[in-house]
Design a protein around this motif. Structure first.
Motif, mmCIF file in Angstrom:
data_model
loop_
_atom_site.group_PDB
_atom_site.id
_atom_site.type_symbol
_atom_site.label_atom_id
_atom_site.label_comp_id
_atom_site.label_asym_id
_atom_site.label_seq_id
_atom_site.Cartn_x
_atom_site.Cartn_y
_atom_site.Cartn_z
ATOM 1 N N LEU A 138 -6.654 -2.112 -29.297
ATOM 2 C CA LEU A 138 -5.608 -2.057 -30.312
ATOM 3 C C LEU A 138 -5.010 -3.448 -30.491
ATOM 4 N N ALA A 139 -4.937 -3.903 -31.736
ATOM 5 C CA ALA A 139 -4.423 -5.232 -32.047
ATOM 6 C C ALA A 139 -3.423 -5.122 -33.198
ATOM 7 N N ALA A 140 -2.755 -6.239 -33.487
ATOM 8 C CA ALA A 140 -1.784 -6.241 -34.580
ATOM 9 C C ALA A 140 -1.687 -7.641 -35.169
ATOM 10 N N PRO A 141 -1.481 -7.737 -36.479
ATOM 11 C CA PRO A 141 -1.277 -9.052 -37.085
ATOM 12 C C PRO A 141 0.048 -9.681 -36.684
ATOM 13 N N VAL A 142 1.051 -8.840 -36.349
ATOM 14 C CA VAL A 142 2.372 -9.317 -35.935
ATOM 15 C C VAL A 142 2.725 -8.611 -34.629
ATOM 16 N N HIS A 143 3.115 -9.374 -33.618
ATOM 17 C CA HIS A 143 3.311 -8.807 -32.284
ATOM 18 C C HIS A 143 4.755 -8.423 -31.967
ATOM 19 N N CYS A 144 5.697 -8.743 -32.852
ATOM 20 C CA CYS A 144 7.102 -8.380 -32.636
ATOM 21 C C CYS A 144 7.523 -7.323 -33.655
ATOM 22 N N CYS A 159 1.944 -15.757 -36.749
ATOM 23 C CA CYS A 159 1.373 -14.921 -35.692
ATOM 24 C C CYS A 159 -0.155 -14.852 -35.767
ATOM 25 N N ARG A 160 -0.730 -15.275 -36.860
ATOM 26 C CA ARG A 160 -2.169 -15.101 -37.099
ATOM 27 C C ARG A 160 -3.070 -15.666 -36.003
#
Length: 260
Positions: A138-144, A159-160
């Motif tokens: 599981l990943a995300a383009p923005v971590h906050c 964040c990229r």
């Protein structure tokens, strides 16, 4: 204030907008990447929001000690499927410290992964609940966690490098990316293009069950399938825009394409 370790004669503070671009490409494992992500303070608005939420809390979670930091990816380092969402939920991942854990979106997501045999259990309650994933990261383009679940384009771009490094580290085994929602779709393709995959022009439009196949490259990139899926937000599931069978079908297809 923490500072990033020096590398190649250069340094970048964790509150410097250049910190992700400085640190992410230097990470040689997902464990190292995750350890760097959680110290990032590159986006002042997101830092202020995530910490305010962690301090004020929601009444239902008043006894929790909120994570209140960037949320790293979750899943094995040899995953064949990456799931790219949007950002952690204020009282979900921002509370529990694990992506998609402790919120309504995660309830649907993990139940679907479990139904296809890609998660060890159907519920994700906290980071110590014993849940494991098989072949999925599981990943995300923005971590906050962003205010109103809406990161700005600048925050997405800052964040990229974390997402780019994560996919680079996964690339030897990566076969499929499932993208949850239009925001993740828009964020992903520039990363894939920069990583060497040939992305069609104009870039494909997001849609549920849309499939885009990017051919392998002479540089050793695998053929990569990108699948669109409506985000399993409470709004989408409550209105029937995304049903549970629809979500299961996407992950069943991802598993098939990735030989899982």
């Amino acid at each position: 204030m923490d500072k990033a370790p020096k590398a190649a004669g250069a340094s970048a503070r964790v509150d410097d907008p250049a910190f992700p671009a400085h640190r992410a490409p230097r990470c040689r494992s997902l464990d190292e990447l995750d350890a760097q992500v959680i110290h990032c303070r590159a986006c002042p608005r997101l830092v202020a929001w995530r910490e305010e939420v962690a301090a004020t809390k929601r009444a239902a979670f008043r006894d929790w000690e909120y994570w209140g930091r960037p949320v790293p990816g979750f899943g094995p380092p040899d995953a064949a499927v990456a799931v790219v969402g949007l950002a952690p939920a204020a009282h979900g991942g921002n509370r529990t410290g694990r992506m998609f854990t402790g919120d309504a979106s995660g309830d649907s997501l993990f139940a679907a992964l479990h139904a296809v045999g890609l998660a060890s259990q159907a519920e994700s309650i906290d980071a110590d609940d014993g849940l494991t994933l098989r072949g999925v990261r599981l990943a995300a383009p923005v971590h906050c966690a962003p205010p109103d679940n809406k990161p700005t384009p600048e925050e997405r771009d800052t964040c990229r490098p974390w997402l780019a490094a994560e996919l680079e580290l996964l690339s030897p085994t990566l076969r499929t990316v499932v993208v949850l929602g239009a925001f993740g779709w828009q964020a992903l393709f520039p990363v894939l293009s920069a990583a060497g995959w040939e992305v069609p022009r104009p870039r494909p439009k997001f849609g549920h069950a849309v499939r885009v196949t990017l051919p392998g490259t002479d540089e050793g990139r695998n053929t990569l399938n990108v699948l669109g899926c409506y985000h399993p937000s409470r709004h989408n599931t409550n209105t029937g825009r995304l049903t549970f069978p629809m979500l299961v079908d996407v992950f069943r297809e991802a598993a098939r394409l990735s030989d899982l």
